[in-house]
Design a protein around this motif. Structure first.
Motif, mmCIF file in Angstrom:
data_model
loop_
_atom_site.group_PDB
_atom_site.id
_atom_site.type_symbol
_atom_site.label_atom_id
_atom_site.label_comp_id
_atom_site.label_asym_id
_atom_site.label_seq_id
_atom_site.Cartn_x
_atom_site.Cartn_y
_atom_site.Cartn_z
ATOM 1 N N TRP A 63 16.942 -39.697 -5.680
ATOM 2 C CA TRP A 63 16.739 -39.791 -7.001
ATOM 3 C C TRP A 63 15.136 -41.688 -7.016
ATOM 4 N N ILE A 64 16.035 -41.989 -5.995
ATOM 5 C CA ILE A 64 15.483 -43.674 -6.646
ATOM 6 C C ILE A 64 14.023 -43.415 -5.621
ATOM 7 N N LYS A 65 13.838 -42.910 -5.200
ATOM 8 C CA LYS A 65 12.667 -42.830 -4.072
ATOM 9 C C LYS A 65 11.918 -41.434 -5.134
ATOM 10 N N LEU A 66 11.968 -41.018 -5.525
ATOM 11 C CA LEU A 66 11.278 -40.103 -6.503
ATOM 12 C C LEU A 66 10.913 -40.798 -7.593
ATOM 13 N N ARG A 67 11.854 -41.512 -8.588
ATOM 14 C CA ARG A 67 11.337 -42.172 -9.322
ATOM 15 C C ARG A 67 10.014 -44.165 -8.984
ATOM 16 N N ILE A 68 10.065 -43.675 -7.065
ATOM 17 C CA ILE A 68 9.282 -45.295 -6.840
ATOM 18 C C ILE A 68 7.938 -44.203 -6.898
ATOM 19 N N GLU A 69 8.308 -43.012 -6.268
ATOM 20 C CA GLU A 69 7.211 -42.424 -5.964
ATOM 21 C C GLU A 69 6.427 -42.133 -7.391
ATOM 22 N N LEU A 70 7.474 -41.668 -8.385
ATOM 23 C CA LEU A 70 6.124 -41.243 -10.050
ATOM 24 C C LEU A 70 5.500 -42.341 -10.338
ATOM 25 N N ARG A 71 6.565 -43.940 -9.743
ATOM 26 C CA ARG A 71 5.023 -44.984 -10.725
ATOM 27 C C ARG A 71 4.158 -45.345 -10.106
ATOM 28 N N ARG A 72 4.275 -45.046 -8.741
ATOM 29 C CA ARG A 72 3.334 -44.991 -7.855
ATOM 30 C C ARG A 72 1.905 -43.516 -8.178
ATOM 31 N N SER A 73 2.549 -42.588 -8.632
ATOM 32 C CA SER A 73 1.613 -41.768 -8.423
ATOM 33 C C SER A 73 0.576 -41.951 -9.650
ATOM 34 N N ARG A 74 2.116 -42.833 -11.213
ATOM 35 C CA ARG A 74 1.214 -42.921 -13.048
ATOM 36 C C ARG A 74 0.494 -44.332 -12.331
ATOM 37 N N LYS A 75 0.419 -45.998 -11.618
ATOM 38 C CA LYS A 75 -0.167 -46.114 -11.312
ATOM 39 C C LYS A 75 -1.654 -46.330 -10.824
ATOM 40 N N ALA A 76 -1.644 -44.964 -9.103
ATOM 41 C CA ALA A 76 -2.829 -44.665 -9.480
ATOM 42 C C ALA A 76 -3.341 -44.223 -10.158
ATOM 43 N N LEU A 77 -3.318 -42.930 -11.339
ATOM 44 C CA LEU A 77 -3.302 -42.123 -12.322
ATOM 45 C C LEU A 77 -4.579 -43.322 -12.941
ATOM 46 N N GLN A 78 -3.557 -44.021 -13.358
ATOM 47 C CA GLN A 78 -4.248 -45.733 -14.224
ATOM 48 C C GLN A 78 -5.712 -45.881 -13.975
ATOM 49 N N MET A 79 -5.201 -46.600 -12.672
ATOM 50 C CA MET A 79 -6.728 -47.040 -12.068
ATOM 51 C C MET A 79 -7.805 -45.653 -11.621
ATOM 52 N N ALA A 80 -7.558 -44.515 -11.687
ATOM 53 C CA ALA A 80 -8.182 -43.655 -11.359
ATOM 54 C C ALA A 80 -9.102 -43.603 -12.902
ATOM 55 N N GLU A 81 -7.893 -43.378 -14.123
ATOM 56 C CA GLU A 81 -8.939 -43.564 -15.213
ATOM 57 C C GLU A 81 -9.891 -44.718 -15.785
ATOM 58 N N GLU A 82 -8.993 -45.473 -15.796
ATOM 59 C CA GLU A 82 -9.915 -46.614 -15.913
ATOM 60 C C GLU A 82 -11.568 -47.023 -14.765
ATOM 61 N N GLU A 83 -11.238 -46.422 -13.476
ATOM 62 C CA GLU A 83 -12.754 -46.016 -13.118
ATOM 63 C C GLU A 83 -13.660 -45.170 -13.744
ATOM 64 N N LEU A 84 -13.070 -43.865 -14.022
ATOM 65 C CA LEU A 84 -13.869 -43.359 -14.721
ATOM 66 C C LEU A 84 -14.429 -43.369 -15.672
ATOM 67 N N GLU A 104 0.740 -41.909 -21.781
ATOM 68 C CA GLU A 104 2.584 -41.787 -21.875
ATOM 69 C C GLU A 104 3.746 -42.449 -21.680
ATOM 70 N N SER A 105 4.127 -41.573 -22.106
ATOM 71 C CA SER A 105 5.807 -42.704 -22.040
ATOM 72 C C SER A 105 5.832 -42.562 -20.438
ATOM 73 N N LEU A 106 6.516 -43.744 -20.049
ATOM 74 C CA LEU A 106 6.928 -43.944 -18.892
ATOM 75 C C LEU A 106 7.861 -43.888 -18.603
ATOM 76 N N GLU A 107 8.733 -43.365 -19.496
ATOM 77 C CA GLU A 107 10.091 -42.338 -18.965
ATOM 78 C C GLU A 107 9.492 -41.081 -18.962
ATOM 79 N N ASP A 108 10.277 -40.220 -17.863
ATOM 80 C CA ASP A 108 10.543 -39.174 -16.869
ATOM 81 C C ASP A 108 11.145 -38.352 -18.695
ATOM 82 N N GLU A 109 11.330 -36.926 -19.079
ATOM 83 C CA GLU A 109 12.386 -36.306 -19.934
ATOM 84 C C GLU A 109 13.370 -35.540 -19.250
#
Length: 112
Positions: A63-84, A104-109
């Motif tokens: 669960w912790i590993k998936l939360r870290i991966e989710l945080r990294r993915s959201r950060k990468a998506l945010q940076m890609a959106e800003e670049e776009l 989006e909300s930073l919390e999981d549903e």
């Protein structure tokens, strides 16, 4: 939401089982030792609790590993959106459009 309903149903059924089977007694035999008679719900409740504890311990690192991966993915998506947005609206352009921001909300549903 479905998981929550299933968990509540399982706990309610377990609780009614424990409450209805408190009159019967059992003697446990384990590695040559014998316990004194105890209500049948106590060993079953203990096994249920130990199972929940072991499950929680085994699933916590994943669960912790998936939360870290989710945080990294959201950060990468945010940076890609800003670049776009920077590429769509270069500085000095006369376009009257404002960049579309999808927040989006930073919390999981499905956090339980």
């Amino acid at each position: 939401m479905v998981r929550l309903i299933l968990i509540v149903t399982l706990l309610a059924l377990s609780l009614t089982f424990f409450l209805q089977n408190n009159a019967e007694e059992a003697v446990l035999h384990y590695f040559g030792t014998t316990t004194k008679p105890t209500p049948i719900y106590k060993p079953i409740l203990s096994a249920f609790g130990v199972g929940l504890l072991v499950m929680g311990i085994l699933l916590f690192p994943a669960w912790i590993k998936l939360r870290i991966e989710l945080r990294r993915s959201r950060k990468a998506l945010q940076m890609a959106e800003e670049e776009l947005d920077r590429h769509r609206n270069p500085p000095g352009s006369t376009s009257g459009r404002t960049p579309h921001r999808h927040v989006e909300s930073l919390e999981d549903e499905d956090v339980l």
